[in-house]
Structure formats: C-alpha cells, structure tokens
Design an enzyme around this catalytic site. Sequence first.
Site, PDB file in Angstrom:
ATOM      1  N   PRO A  10      41.092  39.705  48.336  1.00  0.00           N
ATOM      2  CA  PRO A  10      39.709  39.252  48.462  1.00  0.00           C
ATOM      3  C   PRO A  10      39.401  37.937  47.753  1.00  0.00           C
ATOM      4  O   PRO A  10      39.856  37.700  46.638  1.00  0.00           O
ATOM      5  CB  PRO A  10      38.896  40.398  47.842  1.00  0.00           C
ATOM      6  CG  PRO A  10      39.867  41.159  47.013  1.00  0.00           C
ATOM      7  CD  PRO A  10      41.194  41.013  47.694  1.00  0.00           C
ATOM      8  N   ASN A  11      38.629  37.134  48.452  1.00  0.00           N
ATOM      9  CA  ASN A  11      38.086  35.861  47.972  1.00  0.00           C
ATOM     10  C   ASN A  11      39.112  34.737  47.869  1.00  0.00           C
ATOM     11  O   ASN A  11      38.750  33.608  47.553  1.00  0.00           O
ATOM     12  CB  ASN A  11      37.366  36.043  46.621  1.00  0.00           C
ATOM     13  CG  ASN A  11      36.160  36.957  46.761  1.00  0.00           C
ATOM     14  OD1 ASN A  11      35.319  36.733  47.635  1.00  0.00           O
ATOM     15  ND2 ASN A  11      36.078  37.992  45.942  1.00  0.00           N
ATOM     16  N   ARG A  18      35.894  26.263  45.066  1.00  0.00           N
ATOM     17  CA  ARG A  18      35.145  26.514  43.823  1.00  0.00           C
ATOM     18  C   ARG A  18      36.105  26.889  42.702  1.00  0.00           C
ATOM     19  O   ARG A  18      37.263  27.184  42.967  1.00  0.00           O
ATOM     20  CB  ARG A  18      34.152  27.677  44.035  1.00  0.00           C
ATOM     21  CG  ARG A  18      32.810  27.210  44.538  1.00  0.00           C
ATOM     22  CD  ARG A  18      31.915  28.382  44.788  1.00  0.00           C
ATOM     23  NE  ARG A  18      32.067  28.841  46.160  1.00  0.00           N
ATOM     24  CZ  ARG A  18      31.864  30.100  46.567  1.00  0.00           C
ATOM     25  NH1 ARG A  18      31.568  31.036  45.694  1.00  0.00           N
ATOM     26  NH2 ARG A  18      31.971  30.415  47.827  1.00  0.00           N
ATOM     27  N   TYR A  23      41.464  27.909  39.198  1.00  0.00           N
ATOM     28  CA  TYR A  23      42.411  28.121  40.298  1.00  0.00           C
ATOM     29  C   TYR A  23      43.014  26.837  40.864  1.00  0.00           C
ATOM     30  O   TYR A  23      43.852  26.906  41.776  1.00  0.00           O
ATOM     31  CB  TYR A  23      41.725  28.914  41.418  1.00  0.00           C
ATOM     32  CG  TYR A  23      41.238  30.277  40.972  1.00  0.00           C
ATOM     33  CD1 TYR A  23      42.135  31.229  40.499  1.00  0.00           C
ATOM     34  CD2 TYR A  23      39.884  30.603  40.993  1.00  0.00           C
ATOM     35  CE1 TYR A  23      41.702  32.468  40.067  1.00  0.00           C
ATOM     36  CE2 TYR A  23      39.435  31.850  40.564  1.00  0.00           C
ATOM     37  CZ  TYR A  23      40.349  32.769  40.114  1.00  0.00           C
ATOM     38  OH  TYR A  23      39.928  34.002  39.684  1.00  0.00           O
ATOM     39  N   ASN A  79      49.294  38.575  46.129  1.00  0.00           N
ATOM     40  CA  ASN A  79      48.183  38.277  45.235  1.00  0.00           C
ATOM     41  C   ASN A  79      47.011  39.116  45.737  1.00  0.00           C
ATOM     42  O   ASN A  79      46.331  38.731  46.698  1.00  0.00           O
ATOM     43  CB  ASN A  79      47.831  36.794  45.233  1.00  0.00           C
ATOM     44  CG  ASN A  79      46.754  36.483  44.190  1.00  0.00           C
ATOM     45  OD1 ASN A  79      46.123  37.391  43.639  1.00  0.00           O
ATOM     46  ND2 ASN A  79      46.545  35.196  43.924  1.00  0.00           N
ATOM     47  N   ALA A  82      41.132  40.661  43.025  1.00  0.00           N
ATOM     48  CA  ALA A  82      40.484  41.637  42.135  1.00  0.00           C
ATOM     49  C   ALA A  82      40.947  43.072  42.405  1.00  0.00           C
ATOM     50  O   ALA A  82      40.834  43.928  41.517  1.00  0.00           O
ATOM     51  CB  ALA A  82      38.971  41.534  42.274  1.00  0.00           C
ATOM     52  N   GLU A 103      54.291  40.599  42.402  1.00  0.00           N
ATOM     53  CA  GLU A 103      52.854  40.406  42.155  1.00  0.00           C
ATOM     54  C   GLU A 103      52.657  38.996  41.603  1.00  0.00           C
ATOM     55  O   GLU A 103      53.371  38.596  40.684  1.00  0.00           O
ATOM     56  CB  GLU A 103      52.398  41.459  41.136  1.00  0.00           C
ATOM     57  CG  GLU A 103      50.957  41.329  40.704  1.00  0.00           C
ATOM     58  CD  GLU A 103      50.603  42.343  39.612  1.00  0.00           C
ATOM     59  OE1 GLU A 103      51.389  43.290  39.360  1.00  0.00           O
ATOM     60  OE2 GLU A 103      49.530  42.164  38.998  1.00  0.00           O
ATOM     61  N   HIS A 105      49.738  35.961  40.326  1.00  0.00           N
ATOM     62  CA  HIS A 105      48.375  35.535  39.994  1.00  0.00           C
ATOM     63  C   HIS A 105      48.398  34.052  39.658  1.00  0.00           C
ATOM     64  O   HIS A 105      49.239  33.606  38.861  1.00  0.00           O
ATOM     65  CB  HIS A 105      47.808  36.343  38.828  1.00  0.00           C
ATOM     66  CG  HIS A 105      47.716  37.790  39.164  1.00  0.00           C
ATOM     67  ND1 HIS A 105      46.789  38.270  40.055  1.00  0.00           N
ATOM     68  CD2 HIS A 105      48.475  38.839  38.788  1.00  0.00           C
ATOM     69  CE1 HIS A 105      46.977  39.570  40.201  1.00  0.00           C
ATOM     70  NE2 HIS A 105      47.994  39.938  39.456  1.00  0.00           N
ATOM     71  N   ARG A 112      42.256  35.777  30.175  1.00  0.00           N
ATOM     72  CA  ARG A 112      40.900  35.867  30.725  1.00  0.00           C
ATOM     73  C   ARG A 112      40.234  37.178  30.274  1.00  0.00           C
ATOM     74  O   ARG A 112      40.617  37.760  29.281  1.00  0.00           O
ATOM     75  CB  ARG A 112      40.965  35.710  32.248  1.00  0.00           C
ATOM     76  CG  ARG A 112      41.577  34.362  32.668  1.00  0.00           C
ATOM     77  CD  ARG A 112      41.613  34.189  34.158  1.00  0.00           C
ATOM     78  NE  ARG A 112      40.273  34.174  34.723  1.00  0.00           N
ATOM     79  CZ  ARG A 112      40.015  34.291  36.032  1.00  0.00           C
ATOM     80  NH1 ARG A 112      41.016  34.435  36.884  1.00  0.00           N
ATOM     81  NH2 ARG A 112      38.788  34.265  36.470  1.00  0.00           N
TER      82      ARG A 112
HETATM   83  O1  CA2 Z   1      44.596  34.494  39.298  1.00  0.00           O
HETATM   84  C1  CA2 Z   1      44.665  35.074  40.385  1.00  0.00           C
HETATM   85  O2  CA2 Z   1      45.389  34.739  41.297  1.00  0.00           O
HETATM   86  C2  CA2 Z   1      43.716  36.262  40.644  1.00  0.00           C
HETATM   87  O3  CA2 Z   1      44.442  37.231  41.393  1.00  0.00           O
HETATM   88  C3  CA2 Z   1      42.547  35.714  41.452  1.00  0.00           C
HETATM   89  C4  CA2 Z   1      41.461  36.738  41.705  1.00  0.00           C
HETATM   90  C5  CA2 Z   1      41.046  37.429  40.404  1.00  0.00           C
HETATM   91  O4  CA2 Z   1      40.124  38.468  40.684  1.00  0.00           O
HETATM   92  C6  CA2 Z   1      42.241  38.002  39.662  1.00  0.00           C
HETATM   93  O5  CA2 Z   1      41.780  38.569  38.458  1.00  0.00           O
HETATM   94  C7  CA2 Z   1      43.252  36.928  39.365  1.00  0.00           C
HETATM   95  C8  CA2 Z   1      40.216  36.072  42.308  1.00  0.00           C
HETATM   96  C9  CA2 Z   1      40.479  35.304  43.556  1.00  0.00           C
HETATM   97  C10 CA2 Z   1      39.210  34.612  43.949  1.00  0.00           C
HETATM   98  O6  CA2 Z   1      39.473  33.236  44.026  1.00  0.00           O
HETATM   99  C11 CA2 Z   1      38.415  32.381  44.075  1.00  0.00           C
HETATM  100  C12 CA2 Z   1      38.719  31.073  44.353  1.00  0.00           C
HETATM  101  C13 CA2 Z   1      37.726  30.156  44.395  1.00  0.00           C
HETATM  102  C14 CA2 Z   1      36.395  30.524  44.162  1.00  0.00           C
HETATM  103  C15 CA2 Z   1      36.099  31.843  43.885  1.00  0.00           C
HETATM  104  C16 CA2 Z   1      37.118  32.763  43.854  1.00  0.00           C
END
Ligand code: CA2
Length: 150
Positions: A10-11, A18, A23, A79, A82, A103, A105, A112
């Site tokens: 997701p996301n 953003r 990221y 990946n 969440a 896995e 990230h 974090r």
């Molecule tokens: O660090 C990672 O790759 C995560 O898997 C990314 C997830 C987060 O919930 C994990 O804790 C760590 C979130 C991905 C959402 O990515 C976004 C990118 C741009 C704007 C908003 C969210």
Amino acid sequence: MTSVLILNGPNLNLLGTRRPEIYGSATLADVEELCRQEAGKLGLDTVFRQSNHEGQLVDWIQEAGTEVKAGRCIGAVLNAGAYTHTSIALHDAIEGAELPVVEVHISNVHRREEFRHHSYLSPVARGIVVGFGVYGYALAINGLYQATRT
Ligand code: CA2
C-alpha cells in the site's frame, strides 16, 4: 525464462510524489526499471506489481508459490509497506506458499517510529534489506538469487 516477482504494498504507488526526505525522489516506475536492469544482469525476467489491497497481495504470493514449485520463478522481493507491521495474513501466505521472500524497506524502519520496528514478515523471510533507499531492491534481487540457487 525464470522470473523474479517484485511485490509492492500500500501507498508505494505514491513513491517520488511526497516524503522525499524519507523515501527519496525515485518513482515506482523508476524502481521497476532498476529492478528490470538488475534482474536482467542475472538472466531473470521481472514481474513487477503493486497493490493497496492485502488480499490481492495474498493472491499474488500464493500464485508465486506455484510458479516457484514449477521452476518458473525464484521467489519474491516484497515491500509490503505498512502491512509489514500488521499482517498475519501475509505472514501465513508466505509460509503456506513456501515462497522464498526477501523483505525490503526503502527507509531504515528501525530509525523511525516504534510501530515500524516490528515485522510480521521477517520470521518467514529468507533475508531482509532495510535503509538503502530504492537501491535496496537491487540488493534484494541479488540476495534472493544467491540464496535460492543450488
Ligand atoms: O520504508 C519502506 O519501504 C516502508 O515499507 C514504506 C511504507 C511504510 O509504511 C513502512 O513502514 C516502511 C510506506 C510506503 C508509503 O510510501 C509513500 C511514499 C510517498 C508518499 C507517501 C507514502
């Protein structure tokens, strides 16, 4: 040709739009290209997918398990976003499918919030790559390749 599955949760479709301080600036399309290049060096085809839906990810993991057993796929780089921190369903899917998973990230989740420190997936993963930005996908493909070739 043997493939490697790259699964994004997701996301991650928002990558590059953003939160660049966390990221980076690469988009998911950039990550797909990076994965194609890296897998290509190993002679692997890439199947690259993203979903915001937990059940869809479960379905893809189950299908990948079948592909691995048929010798058509080496496993998955995952990946799970969440869902990493919440999903017993993904844990059970990986275990049930006996799918080799690395896995990944993008961010260092251990630097974090506390709620990102626990992963339901790590106990059923072959390996884990965290905190190397999107380059972690390339590391994960190589790690999966090395871990699964015998
Ligand atoms: O660090 C990672 O790759 C995560 O898997 C990314 C997830 C987060 O919930 C994990 O804790 C760590 C979130 C991905 C959402 O990515 C976004 C990118 C741009 C704007 C908003 C969210």
